[in-house]
Scaffold this motif. Structure first.
Motif, PDB file in Angstrom:
ATOM      1  N   VAL A 141       0.834  -1.207   0.000  1.00  0.00           N
ATOM      2  CA  VAL A 141       0.000   0.000   0.000  1.00  0.00           C
ATOM      3  C   VAL A 141       0.867   1.256   0.000  1.00  0.00           C
ATOM      4  CG1 VAL A 141      -1.610   1.351   1.387  1.00  0.00           C
ATOM      5  CG2 VAL A 141      -1.959  -1.077   1.137  1.00  0.00           C
ATOM      6  N   VAL A 142       1.857   1.281   0.909  1.00  0.00           N
ATOM      7  CA  VAL A 142       2.697   2.481   1.020  1.00  0.00           C
ATOM      8  C   VAL A 142       3.525   2.672  -0.245  1.00  0.00           C
ATOM      9  CG1 VAL A 142       4.490   3.608   2.382  1.00  0.00           C
ATOM     10  CG2 VAL A 142       2.768   2.246   3.503  1.00  0.00           C
ATOM     11  N   GLU A 143       4.002   1.561  -0.812  1.00  0.00           N
ATOM     12  CA  GLU A 143       4.783   1.670  -2.047  1.00  0.00           C
ATOM     13  C   GLU A 143       3.956   2.266  -3.166  1.00  0.00           C
ATOM     14  OE1 GLU A 143       7.870  -1.942  -1.369  1.00  0.00           O
ATOM     15  OE2 GLU A 143       6.470  -2.104  -3.056  1.00  0.00           O
ATOM     16  N   GLU A 144       2.696   1.829  -3.256  1.00  0.00           N
ATOM     17  CA  GLU A 144       1.828   2.386  -4.286  1.00  0.00           C
ATOM     18  C   GLU A 144       1.649   3.885  -4.089  1.00  0.00           C
ATOM     19  OE1 GLU A 144      -0.915   0.415  -6.505  1.00  0.00           O
ATOM     20  OE2 GLU A 144       1.093  -0.390  -6.741  1.00  0.00           O
ATOM     21  N   LEU A 145       1.457   4.292  -2.826  1.00  0.00           N
ATOM     22  CA  LEU A 145       1.248   5.713  -2.561  1.00  0.00           C
ATOM     23  C   LEU A 145       2.468   6.533  -2.958  1.00  0.00           C
ATOM     24  CD1 LEU A 145      -0.532   5.926   0.889  1.00  0.00           C
ATOM     25  CD2 LEU A 145      -1.422   6.580  -1.317  1.00  0.00           C
ATOM     26  N   ALA A 161       6.238   1.757   6.252  1.00  0.00           N
ATOM     27  CA  ALA A 161       5.309   0.663   6.531  1.00  0.00           C
ATOM     28  C   ALA A 161       5.672  -0.018   7.841  1.00  0.00           C
ATOM     29  CB  ALA A 161       5.317  -0.331   5.378  1.00  0.00           C
ATOM     30  N   ASP A 162       6.997  -0.181   8.075  1.00  0.00           N
ATOM     31  CA  ASP A 162       7.404  -0.818   9.343  1.00  0.00           C
ATOM     32  C   ASP A 162       6.975   0.026  10.535  1.00  0.00           C
ATOM     33  OD1 ASP A 162      10.578  -2.096   8.084  1.00  0.00           O
ATOM     34  OD2 ASP A 162       8.510  -2.815   7.907  1.00  0.00           O
ATOM     35  N   ALA A 163       7.209   1.343  10.427  1.00  0.00           N
ATOM     36  CA  ALA A 163       6.822   2.214  11.543  1.00  0.00           C
ATOM     37  C   ALA A 163       5.325   2.147  11.785  1.00  0.00           C
ATOM     38  CB  ALA A 163       7.238   3.646  11.240  1.00  0.00           C
ATOM     39  N   ALA A 164       4.562   2.091  10.678  1.00  0.00           N
ATOM     40  CA  ALA A 164       3.108   2.046  10.818  1.00  0.00           C
ATOM     41  C   ALA A 164       2.663   0.752  11.495  1.00  0.00           C
ATOM     42  CB  ALA A 164       2.456   2.191   9.446  1.00  0.00           C
ATOM     43  N   MET A 165       3.257  -0.362  11.104  1.00  0.00           N
ATOM     44  CA  MET A 165       2.893  -1.638  11.714  1.00  0.00           C
ATOM     45  C   MET A 165       3.250  -1.650  13.189  1.00  0.00           C
ATOM     46  SD  MET A 165       1.360  -3.871   9.962  1.00  0.00           S
ATOM     47  CE  MET A 165       1.660  -5.586  10.233  1.00  0.00           C
ATOM     48  N   LEU A 166       4.419  -1.068  13.504  1.00  0.00           N
ATOM     49  CA  LEU A 166       4.816  -0.974  14.916  1.00  0.00           C
ATOM     50  C   LEU A 166       3.751  -0.247  15.707  1.00  0.00           C
ATOM     51  CD1 LEU A 166       8.586  -0.063  15.203  1.00  0.00           C
ATOM     52  CD2 LEU A 166       7.361  -1.794  16.463  1.00  0.00           C
ATOM     53  N   GLU A 167       3.251   0.838  15.103  1.00  0.00           N
ATOM     54  CA  GLU A 167       2.249   1.623  15.802  1.00  0.00           C
ATOM     55  C   GLU A 167       0.975   0.832  16.019  1.00  0.00           C
ATOM     56  OE1 GLU A 167       1.753   6.143  14.987  1.00  0.00           O
ATOM     57  OE2 GLU A 167       0.259   4.960  13.900  1.00  0.00           O
ATOM     58  N   VAL A 168       0.530   0.143  14.980  1.00  0.00           N
ATOM     59  CA  VAL A 168      -0.681  -0.677  15.120  1.00  0.00           C
ATOM     60  C   VAL A 168      -0.486  -1.702  16.209  1.00  0.00           C
ATOM     61  CG1 VAL A 168      -2.243  -2.256  13.973  1.00  0.00           C
ATOM     62  CG2 VAL A 168      -1.214  -0.421  12.697  1.00  0.00           C
ATOM     63  N   ALA A 169       0.674  -2.372  16.167  1.00  0.00           N
ATOM     64  CA  ALA A 169       0.931  -3.423  17.140  1.00  0.00           C
ATOM     65  C   ALA A 169       0.916  -2.851  18.547  1.00  0.00           C
ATOM     66  CB  ALA A 169       2.265  -4.092  16.831  1.00  0.00           C
TER      67      ALA A 169
ATOM     68  N   SER B 487      -0.916  10.288  13.849  1.00  0.00           N
ATOM     69  CA  SER B 487      -0.023   9.139  13.747  1.00  0.00           C
ATOM     70  C   SER B 487       0.284   8.872  12.287  1.00  0.00           C
ATOM     71  CB  SER B 487      -0.697   7.928  14.364  1.00  0.00           C
ATOM     72  OG  SER B 487      -1.782   7.552  13.554  1.00  0.00           O
ATOM     73  N   ILE B 488       1.284   8.039  12.065  1.00  0.00           N
ATOM     74  CA  ILE B 488       1.710   7.738  10.702  1.00  0.00           C
ATOM     75  C   ILE B 488       0.604   6.990   9.970  1.00  0.00           C
ATOM     76  CG2 ILE B 488       2.916   5.624  11.385  1.00  0.00           C
ATOM     77  CD1 ILE B 488       4.309   7.848   8.729  1.00  0.00           C
ATOM     78  N   ASN B 489      -0.172   6.184  10.697  1.00  0.00           N
ATOM     79  CA  ASN B 489      -1.267   5.457  10.053  1.00  0.00           C
ATOM     80  C   ASN B 489      -2.341   6.399   9.546  1.00  0.00           C
ATOM     81  OD1 ASN B 489      -1.026   2.463  10.127  1.00  0.00           O
ATOM     82  ND2 ASN B 489      -0.485   2.935  12.224  1.00  0.00           N
ATOM     83  N   GLU B 490      -2.640   7.408  10.364  1.00  0.00           N
ATOM     84  CA  GLU B 490      -3.658   8.359   9.934  1.00  0.00           C
ATOM     85  C   GLU B 490      -3.178   9.130   8.719  1.00  0.00           C
ATOM     86  OE1 GLU B 490      -4.854  10.822  13.146  1.00  0.00           O
ATOM     87  OE2 GLU B 490      -5.809   9.174  14.216  1.00  0.00           O
ATOM     88  N   GLU B 491      -1.897   9.465   8.701  1.00  0.00           N
ATOM     89  CA  GLU B 491      -1.342  10.190   7.568  1.00  0.00           C
ATOM     90  C   GLU B 491      -1.429   9.335   6.308  1.00  0.00           C
ATOM     91  OE1 GLU B 491      -0.351  13.268   7.513  1.00  0.00           O
ATOM     92  OE2 GLU B 491       0.356  13.241   5.439  1.00  0.00           O
ATOM     93  N   ILE B 492      -1.050   8.043   6.445  1.00  0.00           N
ATOM     94  CA  ILE B 492      -1.138   7.139   5.296  1.00  0.00           C
ATOM     95  C   ILE B 492      -2.562   7.075   4.784  1.00  0.00           C
ATOM     96  CG2 ILE B 492      -0.984   4.729   4.571  1.00  0.00           C
ATOM     97  CD1 ILE B 492       1.351   4.376   6.412  1.00  0.00           C
ATOM     98  N   HIS B 493      -3.508   6.928   5.709  1.00  0.00           N
ATOM     99  CA  HIS B 493      -4.883   6.792   5.277  1.00  0.00           C
ATOM    100  C   HIS B 493      -5.472   8.078   4.762  1.00  0.00           C
ATOM    101  CE1 HIS B 493      -4.745   2.815   7.183  1.00  0.00           C
ATOM    102  NE2 HIS B 493      -5.575   2.553   6.205  1.00  0.00           N
ATOM    103  N   THR B 494      -4.967   9.233   5.262  1.00  0.00           N
ATOM    104  CA  THR B 494      -5.430  10.495   4.695  1.00  0.00           C
ATOM    105  C   THR B 494      -5.052  10.572   3.218  1.00  0.00           C
ATOM    106  OG1 THR B 494      -5.012  11.531   6.824  1.00  0.00           O
ATOM    107  CG2 THR B 494      -5.371  12.985   4.961  1.00  0.00           C
ATOM    108  N   GLN B 495      -3.799  10.247   2.937  1.00  0.00           N
ATOM    109  CA  GLN B 495      -3.344  10.255   1.547  1.00  0.00           C
ATOM    110  C   GLN B 495      -4.122   9.239   0.717  1.00  0.00           C
ATOM    111  OE1 GLN B 495      -0.040  11.491   0.184  1.00  0.00           O
ATOM    112  NE2 GLN B 495      -0.077  12.963   1.855  1.00  0.00           N
TER     113      GLN B 495
END
Lengths: 217, 672
Positions: A141-145, A161-169, B487-495
């Motif tokens: 997903v991030v690569e596509e963006l 993507a790694d940072a995002a997964m860390l956050e989710v976890a 958060s980085i997730n929100e930023e990703i999803h905003t984009q």
């Protein structure tokens, strides 16, 4: 009432209107668009989406097109897999995910709509239909963006993507032992992650009630 | 245990009491000095007249002289600012008061007291004259607001904001002017001489929502973003309407008659004023952004460019009677993304803090001067006029908001609820701009009457509405601003959502909101950024800049707190990376000695980083590990990883786990 008589397939519209919540005028306009895209055929295929010029420069165009052919978005319970062509009904069902919620809803109905929209987003990320978004899928997903940034994008996409997964976890699991493995983002975790995101007011587009003749071809 | 806690609470109260006494004492000293200085300035000229008579006696060499006139102006200005800041400090020492009463009210009360004090000793109090207000006190507040304007919610709601600002203000002005005229005619007596144009002029002054007051009150109630931007955006954009109406009615008041041509010219004037202001601001903004592209070798003066270009934009707009506020906002908004990409981190922090500092001081001074002017100024009280004004302000605001929302909701995707409408209506505060505009009126026969009415309205809105809006917000359970950082997730999803909605609009076949935004973004990326951003930052997509900023923030946090502090989050990379089976077998064991050496290197490296952050001279800034972060980013990330690893090694080595294995994995990462 006179206006309704001029619309074709009127009884069909009633059923669709009930299922999707669109008004008759909106359904009529979308039907016109559907016919335009499918060259007056009954069904749409993936190739028909290539005729839309705006989509060509969209970085996530393949995901968007896939979403139209994903059976999980057709509001049939427990349907998985993809189809090769869709009819107008399915087209409308997918579009209905972007309808703005009515102002007169109570909190419970708002929650239902919110879950629906989040589910749509989740299905777009979860390309292998296994119910979780794995690290690989999220990286994709991030690569596509970042796909239009060349080499710079590719390296940092992994980091992001790694940072995002860390956050989710850390949000979902709190604390994990070093040898435990976080399988992937389930729908509940996804929900928790985007709690503050207000997806019910952001994931909407305006559907026209009047026919605008300047449709892009 | 309880005895100890009692003691501590008592000490804390004692401490606060001491602080309060200290502040009160210093304020008293300041006031006494001020009065002494003021009265001494009267004595000073008289000394000169004594000289001729003393010429026969030889005076000794003067050891101590008193010459106040020399430093009078800067001394008094500094004294006023110091007083304002001490007051601000004092309010926060008394927690209970500052929670109930908004700061603006307290400052006005202080102004009243100081004004009364000055009047009591027979001095002439300084009035809030318009040059001081419009040229020195207002620009910092507006620049601060404009530079940090949240652009996304603003552009999403710009239609609604414009309707409220333009149509709402016009409605308020005409409704108030018309009804006031009717009331004046009905009342007769002293008021019968007030003609329609004067009433309309008065209406136009009093109808505009004031950005300073709105900021002061809304800042403390932390309301959700949508409502904040609606009221605040309205207060900023209605400046153009106010400027046009004010000049229009002022001219007509002097002439006495209105023709249709004048009406048409007024409409044209409105467009010229607003669009002209925006254009001037945008030009200066682009200039500022372009200049910042070349400042990589003179980092120290970077913030000055931002401030000066913005101030020039404001002054240039004022030269042509264009809307200075809109110009300032346009300059700040245009400049910001490019300047932030170009300047160093330190300059960014400097800009942020200086803007906040200046706007804070300005706001405080404005409210204090408002209080002082109230006591000083000539007043002409007329019960009917004043009471009707206050009531009409409220009524016309409520009617305007309800009527306009009914129309606006037909075009909005996310409709405004009744609660939202109430807050928008109730948050329409009037403030110092109205007072200054009244002050600016040429010698109009009704000037004092108008001024009194305006002051009363300002006091009413700031005190009554300002104090009650917080409990009302709680009572109505209006959604508050979310406090967490994005958060980085929100930023990703905003984009992601942006692209998704643009795509769906394309499928639907109509050019909607997202389509145009996407086109603008693409134009920005291909043409504008290349000109205005230095180096390879110009090609950096937004997601990456967001991620870099986040990384840097985390890295700084880690370095500042030292490696022994607890890191946020107890989950690390190894929990999410899929395990590689063969890893355990291919890693060679490293000896204890080697492990010690690695640990020593890491520790010294960390100390070096800490030292470098500590000093800089006035002219150069030593190479800071966090400067020029685009070059050192990967190095910084690596350093951060090492810090993290250092901490893990210290924790793990005692548990006797395979620390060497982990250490080796981190120092020599197998998978990139």
């Amino acid at each position: 009432m006179g206006a309704l008589n001029s619309l074709p397939d009127e009884p069909q519209y009633v059923g669709l209107a009930e299922k999707t919540g669109f008004s008759f005028e909106q359904i009529g306009i979308l039907h016109k668009r559907f016919k335009q895209l499918s060259n007056n055929g009954e069904t749409l295929r993936r190739e028909d989406f290539n005729t839309i010029p705006d989509l060509l420069c969209n970085p996530i165009r393949s995901e968007i097109i896939e979403a139209f052919f994903d059976r999980r978005n057709f509001r049939q319970t427990d349907a998985v897999g993809t189809v090769h062509e869709i009819g107008f009904g399915e087209f409308l069902l997918v579009m209905s995910h972007f309808r703005p919620p009515s102002i007169r809803l109570d909190d419970e109905q708002k929650e239902v709509i919110r879950t629906e929209k989040l589910r749509f987003l989740f299905n777009m990320h979860d390309t292998d239909n296994d119910g979780t978004i794995t690290l690989e899928e999220y990286r994709h997903v991030v690569e596509e963006l970042l796909s239009r940034s060349g080499a710079l994008g590719k390296e940092t996409a992994k980091g992001i993507a790694d940072a995002a997964m860390l956050e989710v976890a850390s949000i979902s699991m709190g604390h994990m032992e070093p040898d435990e493995f976080y399988e992937g983002i389930t729908f509940e975790h996804f929900n928790k992650l985007l709690k503050e995101f207000e997806v019910e007011s952001r994931m909407n587009i305006r559907f026209m009630n009047m026919d605008t003749t300047t449709l892009c071809k | 245990m309880h005895a100890v806690s009692f003691q501590c609470a008592g000490e804390r109260a004692c401490c606060r009491g001491h602080q309060l006494m200290g502040i009160l004492r210093s304020v008293c000293v300041l006031l006494i000095v001020f009065v002494a200085a003021a009265s001494a300035s009267h004595d000073a000229p008289q000394d000169g007249t004594h000289d001729p008579t003393n010429v026969t006696h030889k005076k000794g060499f003067p050891v101590l002289l008193f010459n106040y006139d020399h430093v009078r102006t800067p001394f008094e200005i500094s004294l006023w600012i110091l007083l304002a800041l001490l007051m601000k400090l004092g309010f926060h020492v008394i927690p209970r008061v500052s929670q109930v009463v908004p700061e603006s009210c307290l400052l006005i009360v202080v102004g009243l007291l100081v004004g009364g004090f000055i009047k009591a000793i027979g001095e002439k109090a300084p009035a809030l004259d318009d040059t001081l207000f419009f040229l020195y006190l207002l620009p910092p507040i507006i620049l601060d607001a404009g530079y940090f304007l949240p652009v996304r919610p603003f552009t999403e709601n710009v239609g609604t904001i414009l309707v409220f600002a333009v149509v709402g203000t016009l409605w308020n002005a005409f409704f108030m002017g018309g009804v006031m005229y009717g009331v004046c005619q009905l009342e007769g007596g002293q008021l019968a001489s007030v003609d329609l144009l004067s009433c309309l002029l008065f209406g136009s002054i009093v109808s505009a929502v004031d950005p300073v007051a709105v900021l002061a009150v809304f800042e403390e109630i932390h309301i959700n973003e949508l409502l904040h931007i609606l009221v605040f955006g309205e207060s900023l954009l209605n400046d153009a309407v106010t400027v046009v109406l004010y000049h229009l009615f002022k001219e007509f008041s002097a002439v006495g008659t209105v023709t249709v041509l004048d009406g048409v010219l007024a409409v044209v004037c409105f467009f010229v004023v607003s669009l002209g202001g925006l254009l001037v601001g945008a030009i200066y903004g682009v200039l500022g952004a372009f200049t910042s592209r070349f400042t990589s070798h003179t980092r120290v003066i970077e913030p000055l460019f931002v401030f000066l270009y913005s101030y020039m934009a404001y002054l240039s707009a004022e030269v042509f009677h264009l809307s200075g506020i809109m110009s300032l906002i346009a300059c700040g908004v245009t400049m910001r993304p490019y300047v932030e990409a170009n300047v160093s981190h330190k300059s960014y922090t400097t800009i942020k803090y200086f803007l906040k500092m200046w706007s804070s001081v300005s706001e405080t001074l404005i409210f204090i001067f408002l209080g002082v002017s109230t006591v000083a100024g000539p007043h002409a009280w007329n019960w009917t006029f004043v009471v009707v004004t206050v009531v009409l302000c409220l009524v016309s605001r409520v009617m305007g908001v309800i009527g306009l929302t009914y129309v606006i909701n037909k075009f909005r995707i996310v409709k405004l609820t009744k609660k939202d409408q109430f807050i928008v209506a109730y948050g329409g505060l009037r403030g110092a701009i109205a007072y200054s505009l009244g002050f600016l009126l040429p010698d109009h026969p009704m000037k004092t009457l108008f001024l009194t009415a305006i002051i009363t309205v300002v006091f009413f809105t700031v005190f009554v509405q300002g104090m009650t809006i917080r409990p009302l917000v709680e009572l109505l359970a209006v959604k508050k601003k979310k406090e967490t950082r994005r958060s980085i997730n929100e930023e990703i999803h905003t984009q992601f959502l942006d692209h998704l909605l643009t795509g769906i609009e394309g499928v639907c076949g109509h050019y909607g909101h997202h389509h145009w935004k996407d086109k603008l973004n693409r134009f920005n990326k291909t043409y504008v950024k290349r000109w205005l951003i230095a180096g390879e930052r110009s090609m950096e997509p937004q997601l990456i800049s967001f991620y870099n900023k986040m990384e840097m923030r985390q890295a700084m946090m880690m370095v500042e707190s030292g490696s022994s502090a607890k890191l946020p989050g107890l989950i690390s990379m190894q929990n999410i990376q899929p395990k590689v089976e063969s890893r355990g077998r291919t890693i060679p064991k490293i000896s204890k000695g080697r492990e010690e050496e690695i640990r020593r290197i890491l520790r010294s490296n960390l100390q070096q980083t800490k030292q470098r952050l500590r000093s800089y001279s006035r002219h150069d800034l030593f190479a800071d590990p966090f400067e020029d972060m685009n070059e050192n980013l990967s190095e910084m990330r690596f350093r951060k990883q090492r810090v993290e690893m250092e901490r893990r090694v210290r924790l793990r080595v005692n548990e006797g786990r395979s620390a060497e294995e982990r250490l080796f994995c981190r120092v020599f990462p197998i998978s990139a």
